[in-house]
Scaffold this active site. Structure first.
Site, PDB file in Angstrom:
ATOM      1  CB  THR A   1     -67.948  66.868  -4.342  1.00 48.04           C
ATOM      2  OG1 THR A   1     -67.820  68.221  -3.899  1.00 48.04           O
ATOM      3  CG2 THR A   1     -68.922  66.792  -5.492  1.00 48.04           C
TER       4      THR A   1
ATOM      5  CG  ASP B   1     -60.646  63.950  -6.732  1.00 46.70           C
ATOM      6  OD1 ASP B   1     -61.429  64.191  -5.797  1.00 46.70           O
ATOM      7  OD2 ASP B   1     -59.412  64.019  -6.612  1.00 46.70           O
ATOM      8  N   GLY B   2     -63.264  65.610  -7.069  1.00 43.40           N
ATOM      9  CA  GLY B   2     -63.715  66.999  -6.971  1.00 43.40           C
ATOM     10  C   GLY B   2     -62.574  67.974  -7.223  1.00 43.40           C
ATOM     11  CB  ALA B   3     -61.622  70.699  -8.534  1.00 39.11           C
ATOM     12  CG  ASP B   4     -60.038  72.741  -3.342  1.00 39.72           C
ATOM     13  OD1 ASP B   4     -60.920  72.459  -2.521  1.00 39.72           O
ATOM     14  OD2 ASP B   4     -58.979  72.104  -3.451  1.00 39.72           O
TER      15      ASP B   4
ATOM     16  N   GLY C   1     -57.464  71.021  -1.318  1.00 36.49           N
ATOM     17  CA  GLY C   1     -58.088  71.604  -0.126  1.00 36.49           C
ATOM     18  C   GLY C   1     -58.185  70.574   0.990  1.00 36.49           C
ATOM     19  N   GLY C   2     -58.393  69.314   0.600  1.00 36.17           N
ATOM     20  CA  GLY C   2     -58.467  68.227   1.590  1.00 36.17           C
ATOM     21  C   GLY C   2     -57.116  67.595   1.865  1.00 36.17           C
TER      22      GLY C   2
ATOM     23  CD  GLU D   1     -57.190  64.881  -4.385  1.00 37.84           C
ATOM     24  OE1 GLU D   1     -56.659  65.977  -4.637  1.00 37.84           O
ATOM     25  OE2 GLU D   1     -58.161  64.749  -3.629  1.00 37.84           O
TER      26      GLU D   1
ATOM     27  CE  LYS E   1     -65.857  73.485  -4.251  1.00 32.94           C
ATOM     28  NZ  LYS E   1     -65.706  72.059  -4.378  1.00 32.94           N
TER      29      LYS E   1
END
Ligand code: 5RP
Length: 219
Positions: free
Chosen positions: A33, A83-86, A98-99, A105, A123
């Site tokens: 993302t 930032d993204g999230a799982d 996850g990454g 982060e 998500k």
């Protein structure tokens, strides 16, 4: 299906671009993302000149987009982190990592005044834990930590062959139903050998942008 997921990620990444207006330096996370977000930054050169990054992978992408990557120690403050999230809940508690970039982060999230989390609607969950919880550990403590996680009711699985940017290992903890994310984060942080727990609850996101097939929702 994957293409549909990409569309939602692209859409939410584009929406995040609108939030960076006026920010000279931003924090940038890691993941697919965020990669769409960096792509959007590259298409709008000049909107952001400098960034701190949560991974070597994102740093490389940012530099390729013409954005200077700074060390966090060079900054006295940071306005915004994207930032993204799982997984994410309505309370903006998150599972991340996850990454495998969870430690940097968490550091950038702690440093930022505003943490905007960008996710697609797949998500969003009622209760965190279906996505295995990443825990970064010092390599020599891996089995010690795994035994304690098992004793606590989780099923830790070593992400074999993967080293974090900090040279550490990841245990992905399966089988958790996380009723109290703040308490679990605090508890797991106490285990000797744990570097970072991928629960972002003590410091949740401030804003959640959610990409859906039709639009972007803000929570
Ligand atoms: C990396 C992360 C990512 O934000 C998370 O894994 C989401 O990734 P993606 O955007 O690829 O779904 O925490 O450590």
């Amino acid at each position: 299906m994957a293409a549909d997921g990409d569309l939602r990620k692209r859409r939410v990444a584009q929406a995040a671009l609108e939030l960076v207006a006026g920010a000279t330096t931003i924090g940038v996370g890691t993941g697919s993302t965020v990669n769409f977000f960096i792509e959007a930054l590259a298409a709008h050169r000049g909107r952001v000149q400098r960034a701190v990054s949560s991974s070597e992978a994102s740093s490389a992408r940012l530099r390729a987009a013409g954005i200077a990557v700074l060390d966090l120690n060079e900054l006295s403050d940071l306005d915004l982190y994207i930032d993204g999230a799982d997984e994410a809940t309505a309370a903006r508690h998150l599972i991340k990592g996850g990454g495998g970039a969870l430690t940097r982060e968490k550091i950038i999230a702690a440093a930022a005044r505003r943490f905007v989390c960008i996710v697609d609607d797949s998500k969003i969950v009622q209760t965190l834990g279906k996505f295995p919880l990443p825990v970064e550990v010092i390599p020599m403590a891996r089995n010690l930590v795994a035994r304690q996680l098992s004793a606590g009711g989780g099923r830790p699985v070593w992400r074999e062959g993967f080293l974090t940017d900090n040279g550490n290992h990841i245990l992905d903890v399966h089988g958790l139903t996380i009723a109290d994310p703040v308490a679990l984060e605090r508890e797991l942080n106490q285990i000797t050998g744990v570097v970072t727990v991928g629960l972002f609850a003590a410091r949740p996101a401030d804003v959640l942008l959610i990409g859906t097939p039709q639009s972007v929702l803000t929570r």
